[in-house]
Design a protein around this motif. Structure first.
Motif, PDB file in Angstrom:
ATOM      1  N   ALA A 169      -2.600  14.589 -13.594  1.00 16.04           N
ATOM      2  CA  ALA A 169      -1.297  14.173 -14.120  1.00 16.04           C
ATOM      3  C   ALA A 169      -1.406  13.685 -15.556  1.00 16.04           C
ATOM      4  O   ALA A 169      -2.373  13.018 -15.927  1.00 16.04           O
ATOM      5  CB  ALA A 169      -0.728  13.057 -13.242  1.00 16.04           C
ATOM      6  N   ASN A 170      -0.401  14.024 -16.349  1.00 23.44           N
ATOM      7  CA  ASN A 170      -0.385  13.555 -17.745  1.00 23.44           C
ATOM      8  C   ASN A 170       0.846  12.718 -18.072  1.00 23.44           C
ATOM      9  O   ASN A 170       1.091  12.396 -19.224  1.00 23.44           O
ATOM     10  CB  ASN A 170      -0.489  14.744 -18.707  1.00 23.44           C
ATOM     11  N   GLY A 171       1.632  12.363 -17.060  1.00 16.94           N
ATOM     12  CA  GLY A 171       2.807  11.537 -17.314  1.00 16.94           C
ATOM     13  C   GLY A 171       2.440  10.074 -17.508  1.00 16.94           C
ATOM     14  O   GLY A 171       1.438   9.598 -16.980  1.00 16.94           O
ATOM     15  N   GLU A 172       3.263   9.373 -18.251  1.00 18.44           N
ATOM     16  CA  GLU A 172       3.056   7.930 -18.435  1.00 18.44           C
ATOM     17  C   GLU A 172       3.272   7.188 -17.124  1.00 18.44           C
ATOM     18  O   GLU A 172       2.657   6.147 -16.885  1.00 18.44           O
ATOM     19  CB  GLU A 172       4.022   7.398 -19.491  1.00 18.44           C
ATOM     20  N   ILE A 173       4.156   7.716 -16.306  1.00 22.96           N
ATOM     21  CA  ILE A 173       4.357   7.113 -14.989  1.00 22.96           C
ATOM     22  C   ILE A 173       4.146   8.182 -13.918  1.00 22.96           C
ATOM     23  O   ILE A 173       4.383   9.375 -14.143  1.00 22.96           O
ATOM     24  CB  ILE A 173       5.743   6.458 -14.835  1.00 22.96           C
ATOM     25  N   ILE A 174       3.688   7.721 -12.762  1.00 18.67           N
ATOM     26  CA  ILE A 174       3.457   8.590 -11.607  1.00 18.67           C
ATOM     27  C   ILE A 174       4.439   8.182 -10.524  1.00 18.67           C
ATOM     28  O   ILE A 174       4.579   6.994 -10.214  1.00 18.67           O
ATOM     29  CB  ILE A 174       2.024   8.439 -11.062  1.00 18.67           C
ATOM     30  N   LEU A 175       5.122   9.151  -9.937  1.00 15.20           N
ATOM     31  CA  LEU A 175       5.997   8.896  -8.804  1.00 15.20           C
ATOM     32  C   LEU A 175       5.470   9.670  -7.604  1.00 15.20           C
ATOM     33  O   LEU A 175       5.073  10.830  -7.746  1.00 15.20           O
ATOM     34  CB  LEU A 175       7.441   9.337  -9.076  1.00 15.20           C
ATOM     35  N   THR A 176       5.439   9.040  -6.447  1.00 15.21           N
ATOM     36  CA  THR A 176       4.963   9.725  -5.249  1.00 15.21           C
ATOM     37  C   THR A 176       6.042   9.741  -4.180  1.00 15.21           C
ATOM     38  O   THR A 176       6.809   8.779  -4.025  1.00 15.21           O
ATOM     39  CB  THR A 176       3.696   9.055  -4.668  1.00 15.21           C
ATOM     40  N   SER A 232       6.171   4.258  -7.360  1.00 14.50           N
ATOM     41  CA  SER A 232       5.806   4.726  -8.698  1.00 14.50           C
ATOM     42  C   SER A 232       4.951   3.668  -9.380  1.00 14.50           C
ATOM     43  O   SER A 232       5.013   2.489  -9.031  1.00 14.50           O
ATOM     44  CB  SER A 232       7.056   5.014  -9.540  1.00 14.50           C
ATOM     45  N   PHE A 233       4.150   4.121 -10.338  1.00 19.93           N
ATOM     46  CA  PHE A 233       3.290   3.182 -11.058  1.00 19.93           C
ATOM     47  C   PHE A 233       2.943   3.749 -12.427  1.00 19.93           C
ATOM     48  O   PHE A 233       3.001   4.965 -12.653  1.00 19.93           O
ATOM     49  CB  PHE A 233       2.004   2.897 -10.262  1.00 19.93           C
ATOM     50  N   ARG A 234       2.615   2.856 -13.331  1.00 20.96           N
ATOM     51  CA  ARG A 234       2.216   3.259 -14.671  1.00 20.96           C
ATOM     52  C   ARG A 234       0.802   3.828 -14.613  1.00 20.96           C
ATOM     53  O   ARG A 234      -0.104   3.208 -14.057  1.00 20.96           O
ATOM     54  CB  ARG A 234       2.285   2.058 -15.611  1.00 20.96           C
ATOM     55  N   LYS A 235       0.604   5.007 -15.181  1.00 24.09           N
ATOM     56  CA  LYS A 235      -0.706   5.656 -15.147  1.00 24.09           C
ATOM     57  C   LYS A 235      -1.759   4.754 -15.787  1.00 24.09           C
ATOM     58  O   LYS A 235      -2.908   4.686 -15.324  1.00 24.09           O
ATOM     59  CB  LYS A 235      -0.622   7.000 -15.884  1.00 24.09           C
ATOM     60  N   LYS A 236      -1.390   4.049 -16.834  1.00 27.57           N
ATOM     61  CA  LYS A 236      -2.316   3.155 -17.521  1.00 27.57           C
ATOM     62  C   LYS A 236      -2.788   2.037 -16.581  1.00 27.57           C
ATOM     63  O   LYS A 236      -3.975   1.683 -16.562  1.00 27.57           O
ATOM     64  CB  LYS A 236      -1.639   2.548 -18.749  1.00 27.57           C
ATOM     65  N   ALA A 237      -1.881   1.500 -15.768  1.00 24.92           N
ATOM     66  CA  ALA A 237      -2.254   0.453 -14.810  1.00 24.92           C
ATOM     67  C   ALA A 237      -3.195   1.017 -13.754  1.00 24.92           C
ATOM     68  O   ALA A 237      -4.169   0.366 -13.357  1.00 24.92           O
ATOM     69  CB  ALA A 237      -1.006  -0.136 -14.160  1.00 24.92           C
ATOM     70  N   TYR A 238      -2.914   2.219 -13.295  1.00 23.12           N
ATOM     71  CA  TYR A 238      -3.777   2.883 -12.307  1.00 23.12           C
ATOM     72  C   TYR A 238      -5.186   3.060 -12.865  1.00 23.12           C
ATOM     73  O   TYR A 238      -6.184   2.793 -12.179  1.00 23.12           O
ATOM     74  CB  TYR A 238      -3.174   4.238 -11.940  1.00 23.12           C
ATOM     75  N   ASP A 239      -5.281   3.508 -14.105  1.00 16.77           N
ATOM     76  CA  ASP A 239      -6.593   3.692 -14.731  1.00 16.77           C
ATOM     77  C   ASP A 239      -7.321   2.359 -14.896  1.00 16.77           C
ATOM     78  O   ASP A 239      -8.554   2.282 -14.752  1.00 16.77           O
ATOM     79  CB  ASP A 239      -6.434   4.373 -16.091  1.00 16.77           C
ATOM     80  N   GLU A 240      -6.575   1.301 -15.172  1.00 20.92           N
ATOM     81  CA  GLU A 240      -7.195  -0.007 -15.394  1.00 20.92           C
ATOM     82  C   GLU A 240      -7.796  -0.589 -14.119  1.00 20.92           C
ATOM     83  O   GLU A 240      -8.738  -1.387 -14.190  1.00 20.92           O
ATOM     84  CB  GLU A 240      -6.165  -0.972 -15.998  1.00 20.92           C
ATOM     85  N   ILE A 241      -7.275  -0.208 -12.960  1.00 14.98           N
ATOM     86  CA  ILE A 241      -7.890  -0.699 -11.718  1.00 14.98           C
ATOM     87  C   ILE A 241      -9.014   0.227 -11.254  1.00 14.98           C
ATOM     88  O   ILE A 241      -9.673  -0.047 -10.255  1.00 14.98           O
ATOM     89  CB  ILE A 241      -6.847  -0.854 -10.590  1.00 14.98           C
ATOM     90  N   GLY A 242      -9.218   1.333 -11.982  1.00 12.90           N
ATOM     91  CA  GLY A 242     -10.278   2.267 -11.624  1.00 12.90           C
ATOM     92  C   GLY A 242      -9.846   3.367 -10.681  1.00 12.90           C
ATOM     93  O   GLY A 242     -10.676   4.134 -10.187  1.00 12.90           O
ATOM     94  N   GLY A 243      -8.531   3.449 -10.416  1.00  7.16           N
ATOM     95  CA  GLY A 243      -8.022   4.480  -9.529  1.00  7.16           C
ATOM     96  C   GLY A 243      -8.375   4.234  -8.075  1.00  7.16           C
ATOM     97  O   GLY A 243      -9.003   3.230  -7.721  1.00  7.16           O
ATOM     98  N   TYR A 244      -7.971   5.153  -7.223  1.00 11.33           N
ATOM     99  CA  TYR A 244      -8.272   5.018  -5.797  1.00 11.33           C
ATOM    100  C   TYR A 244      -9.779   5.003  -5.535  1.00 11.33           C
ATOM    101  O   TYR A 244     -10.245   4.427  -4.547  1.00 11.33           O
ATOM    102  CB  TYR A 244      -7.628   6.153  -5.008  1.00 11.33           C
ATOM    103  N   GLU A 245     -10.531   5.627  -6.437  1.00 14.64           N
ATOM    104  CA  GLU A 245     -11.986   5.676  -6.264  1.00 14.64           C
ATOM    105  C   GLU A 245     -12.604   4.277  -6.258  1.00 14.64           C
ATOM    106  O   GLU A 245     -13.652   4.059  -5.637  1.00 14.64           O
ATOM    107  CB  GLU A 245     -12.625   6.519  -7.362  1.00 14.64           C
TER     108      GLU A 245
END
Length: 363
Positions: A122-129, A200-213
């Motif tokens: 994904a390349n969006g600033e926000i992710i919606l699921t 939904s969540f900000r992609k930047k926040a997701y990356d900052e927590i290290g993702g689901y991994e």
């Protein structure tokens, strides 16, 4: 004496119910249309040949600047015709993309693996699921995205279910009640729960927590992500009450699938903060009082039972009205029976076994 104890319990239940409504009705500022961020919608589908086409058709009607929107559909190793249906639908639709997730590895199994694979693309600033058995409204993305001021890390919202019978109707009301609890507590600053089919969540926040991994495995990956973003203490998490943000899903078709759904949520919810257990205590104690009515029958007890039912209607009616689904409240009485029974039974079910079966997988 029993009546006095029941009254005290009901007072606690009433107070927390009022707080849920206050939190749920909280308002938040919105962006102008020209300020909307780029967005990526992700849908994970596994053996959803009966549902995926309706989902895709609703996503195809989204009203959002085309240059700012991408839709990723994940075929999570389906054994039916889900993949073919996706392929046929997205032909010549450049906004859509289908992917097959990486092979499960370690704790990256099931839906969380499918989501993580898609988010990396994904390349969006926000992710919606949302889910493959869901349908969204044309303004779903626009409404959710409009809340993403710089300090917002997550925006969650409500999901209802197609209510065309007593069985599906009681589930639809239950969905709204549980999300009212989740939304009310989130908006009051203590995130407890959300739902992945309208998250939904900000992609930047997701990356900052290290993702689901980087997160521990959970059968409720949405709740785990909510907690992780909240722990950052950088972003606000909000849960707006918006009709255009409402998602509609399919209710469980039978008792067996409903049992597995409820058990999965209960097992995943064991990691809630202390406030979550306090809320569960008031719910359990209040409904235990309802169950004990035949044993402790008296005119006063019946008045207290009526008071409890009135509290629930008082909480649910304005939320249903705001979301445009007040007609579902015709199933309110069967919902009361259903809610009372499962709230009492679930703690014992989870105590006996925490094994979860979902989408043909065992956890």
């Amino acid at each position: 004496m029993p009546e006095l104890i029941f009254l005290i319990i009901l007072c606690g239940y009433f107070i927390q119910s009022v707080l849920f409504v206050i939190g749920a009705k909280k308002k938040f500022p919105r962006l102008n249309e020209d300020e909307l961020p780029t967005a990526t919608v992700i849908v994970s589908a596994r053996d959803e040949e009966d549902n995926i086409l309706n989902c895709l058709e609703s996503l195809n009607k989204l009203e959002y600047p085309q240059e700012k929107l991408k839709i990723i559909i994940v075929d999570d190793h389906s054994s039916d015709n889900t993949g073919d249906i996706i392929d046929n639908f997205i032909k010549s639709k450049s906004i859509f993309k289908k992917i097959v997730p990486d092979e499960p590895k370690g704790k990256m199994v099931g839906k969380v693996n499918a989501l993580a694979t898609a988010i990396r693309e994904a390349n969006g600033e926000i992710i919606l699921t949302t889910d493959a058995d869901c349908q969204v409204k044309p303004n779903w993305v626009k409404t959710i995205a409009s809340y993403y001021h710089e300090n917002i890390g997550m925006v969650d919202s409500y999901t209802t279910q197609i209510a065309n019978s007593q069985f599906s109707g009681m589930q639809a009301i239950d969905f709204i009640y549980l999300l009212l609890v989740g939304g009310g507590t989130i908006n009051l600053g203590t995130p407890i729960s959300c739902i992945g089919n309208n998250m939904s969540f900000r992609k930047k926040a997701y990356d900052e927590i290290g993702g689901y991994e980087a997160l521990p495995f959970s059968v409720t990956e949405d709740f785990t992500l909510l907690r992780a973003v909240n722990k950052l203490k950088i972003y606000k998490i909000i849960f707006p009450l918006e009709k255009d943000a409402l998602v509609t899903s399919r209710a469980c078709a039978d008792i067996k699938s409903l049992y597995h759904q409820k058990k999965r949520w209960a097992v995943g919810g064991l990691d809630v903060p202390l406030l979550g257990y306090i809320i569960m205590f008031w719910g359990f104690a209040t409904n235990l009082g309802i169950i004990l009515t035949p044993l402790l029958f008296s005119p006063v007890w019946l008045y207290l039972v009526f008071f409890k039912i009135t509290i629930d209607l008082f909480v649910l009616y304005p939320i249903h009205q705001k979301l445009g689904i007040a007609k579902n409240l015709k199933y309110f009485l069967i919902y009361q029976v259903y809610y009372t029974l499962y709230v009492i039974a679930l703690p014992f079910i989870v105590f006996i076994s925490r094994k979860v079966i979902w989408k043909g997988r065992e956890y």
